[in-house]
Motif scaffolding. Structure first.
Motif, short mmCIF file in Angstrom:
data_model
loop_
_atom_site.label_atom_id
_atom_site.label_comp_id
_atom_site.label_asym_id
_atom_site.label_seq_id
_atom_site.Cartn_x
_atom_site.Cartn_y
_atom_site.Cartn_z
N LYS A 1 3.44 3.40 -1.98
CA LYS A 1 4.02 3.57 -3.32
C LYS A 1 5.55 3.62 -3.28
O LYS A 1 6.22 3.05 -4.13
CB LYS A 1 3.46 4.82 -3.98
N ASP B 1 0.81 -1.21 0.00
CA ASP B 1 0.00 0.00 0.00
C ASP B 1 0.85 1.27 0.00
O ASP B 1 0.32 2.36 -0.17
CB ASP B 1 -0.98 0.00 1.18
N GLU C 1 -1.72 -1.83 -5.19
CA GLU C 1 -1.64 -0.92 -4.05
C GLU C 1 -2.36 -1.42 -2.81
O GLU C 1 -2.34 -0.77 -1.77
CB GLU C 1 -2.13 0.47 -4.44
#
Length: 152
Positions: free
Chosen positions: A11, A9, A34
């Protein structure tokens, strides 16, 4: 070429892993997700060979994702990475047959070794499948030959 799915989750974490994969010249088709649910949907739509997943993600934990990925692809190589050194997560990783459990922040050399190990396992599995296919063709030809030439 093998396909890797990087599920996290964060980036920045995904970007760091992609950077290291390229730095170490791993020839992998890279997919990203994600969250756990997004990762599962991508796994269902495209075959993956390596699942590189965070343990704690929104919508679906990495451990649950790994369990479902194993049901989809028996030979998928699973690597967990997490900021948590919690025994229950490590135990679950062992249960689903993970290659390894890496702690964040990721040590680049550790990642390189773990991915190399996963790819070696995939190559060994591919070799076994080739040998089994060769043996099946050989047996088929042998049986046909015996039938054609009347051997008992």
């Amino acid at each position: 070429m093998y396909r890797i799915l990087i599920a996290d989750d964060e980036k920045d974490e995904r970007e760091a892993v992609k950077f290291l994969l390229k730095k170490y010249n791993f020839e992998l088709d890279i997919e990203e997700a994600e969250n756990g649910q997004d990762a599962l949907q991508k796994a269902e739509s495209k075959k993956m060979d390596i699942l590189f997943t965070d343990v704690r993600m929104p919508f679906l934990l990495g451990t649950d994702l790994a369990t479902q990925a194993r049901e989809l692809y028996q030979n998928v190589q699973i690597i967990f990475f997490s900021g948590y050194n919690d025994f229950p997560y490590i135990k679950k990783a062992l249960t689903v047959g993970a290659v390894d459990y890496i702690l964040k922040p990721i040590n680049p050399e550790e990642l390189r070794k773990v991915l190399k190990k996963a790819i070696q396992k995939l190559n060994a599995q591919k070799q076994i499948i080739r040998q089994e296919q060769f043996a099946a063709v050989y047996m088929q030809n042998h049986i046909l030959s015996r039938l054609l030439y009347g051997a008992k």
